[in-house]
Design a protein around this motif. Structure first.
Motif, PDB file in Angstrom:
ATOM      1  N   LEU A 138      42.442  28.028  48.519  1.00  0.00           N
ATOM      2  CA  LEU A 138      42.718  28.991  49.695  1.00  0.00           C
ATOM      3  C   LEU A 138      41.658  30.164  49.577  1.00  0.00           C
ATOM      4  O   LEU A 138      40.861  30.177  51.216  1.00  0.00           O
ATOM      5  N   ASP A 139      41.798  31.097  48.312  1.00  0.00           N
ATOM      6  CA  ASP A 139      40.104  32.035  48.399  1.00  0.00           C
ATOM      7  C   ASP A 139      39.073  31.409  48.547  1.00  0.00           C
ATOM      8  O   ASP A 139      38.815  32.536  49.377  1.00  0.00           O
ATOM      9  N   THR A 159      43.291  25.865  41.550  1.00  0.00           N
ATOM     10  CA  THR A 159      44.667  26.148  42.143  1.00  0.00           C
ATOM     11  C   THR A 159      44.591  26.433  43.477  1.00  0.00           C
ATOM     12  O   THR A 159      43.716  26.934  44.051  1.00  0.00           O
ATOM     13  N   PRO A 160      46.149  25.491  44.280  1.00  0.00           N
ATOM     14  CA  PRO A 160      46.388  26.024  45.344  1.00  0.00           C
ATOM     15  C   PRO A 160      45.688  27.780  45.901  1.00  0.00           C
ATOM     16  O   PRO A 160      44.871  27.851  47.552  1.00  0.00           O
ATOM     17  N   GLN A 161      46.100  28.988  44.972  1.00  0.00           N
ATOM     18  CA  GLN A 161      45.390  30.114  45.817  1.00  0.00           C
ATOM     19  C   GLN A 161      43.822  30.470  45.890  1.00  0.00           C
ATOM     20  O   GLN A 161      43.464  30.482  46.505  1.00  0.00           O
ATOM     21  N   GLN A 162      43.024  29.942  44.663  1.00  0.00           N
ATOM     22  CA  GLN A 162      41.987  30.253  44.313  1.00  0.00           C
ATOM     23  C   GLN A 162      41.255  28.825  45.643  1.00  0.00           C
ATOM     24  O   GLN A 162      40.087  29.493  46.001  1.00  0.00           O
TER      25      GLN A 162
END
Length: 202
Positions: free
Chosen positions: A186-187, A181-184
């Protein structure tokens, strides 16, 4: 020429020198220089699977070595067939008007024959291309004449092609086997940035 006749007349033996063609591929490399690690995967023996364990798909590795073709040009054709079924890859390569496409098509057909005859694959059409890439082979250096007595270097590059066929159906998207996912994303990027370290610092 007169000096050569005088030497022969005075008792010196003439030596016959046979010409050697250095452009012959047989003199450029030996069997020891060919890649061996990729085909060693075919000899790997796996332990027996347990009851209820997901079936391990059969696979076969194949290679074509010392193709008179640039590895950089061959790389584009190798990328084209990744993730396709073997039959679909052969169809697509039949319409690619490139010299390297014939070598890749030949390698895939040979790998299909090996899978059926030596690796217990039941249907040759039930195979997909899990790996497909090119590598640099031998490089033969030559010279090119320039004006005013100058010379330039020419490099005749050879390449290797490697392919691995796996039994079963290909994935829907070969390049997104582990989607994030986009959040993953980024992390993971932040984590890699925080792991950076300046050399010779505290």
């Amino acid at each position: 020429m007169n000096i050569f006749r005088n030497l022969c007349a005075s008792g010196f033996k003439t030596i016959q020198i046979n010409s050697i063609h250095t452009s012959a591929p047989s003199l450029a490399w030996t069997k020891s220089t060919l890649p061996k690690n990729f085909l060693s995967h075919n000899k790997k023996v796996y332990p027996p699977q347990e009851i209820g364990e997901e079936r391990r798909p059969a696979f076969v590795c194949h290679q074509i070595t010392n193709i008179k073709y640039s590895p950089d040009k061959l790389w584009y054709i190798a990328c084209l067939v990744r993730g396709m079924t073997a039959d679909e890859a052969v169809k697509q390569l039949s319409f690619v008007n490139k010299k390297g496409a014939e070598y890749v098509k030949k390698a895939i057909l040979e790998a299909q024959e090996l899978a059926v005859s030596q690796h217990n694959v039941e249907f040759r059409s039930n195979l997909w291309i899990a790996e497909s890439y090119s590598g640099l082979g031998n490089v033969i250096k030559g010279i090119r004449r320039h004006a005013r007595g100058r010379l330039g270097e020419v490099r005749y590059k050879y390449s290797h092609y490697f392919v691995r066929l796996e039994e079963g159906k290909p994935p829907k998207d070969y390049y997104k086997l582990n989607p994030q996912t986009p959040q993953q994303q980024l992390d993971s990027w932040l984590e890699n940035m925080r792991k950076r370290k300046v050399t010779n610092s505290l």
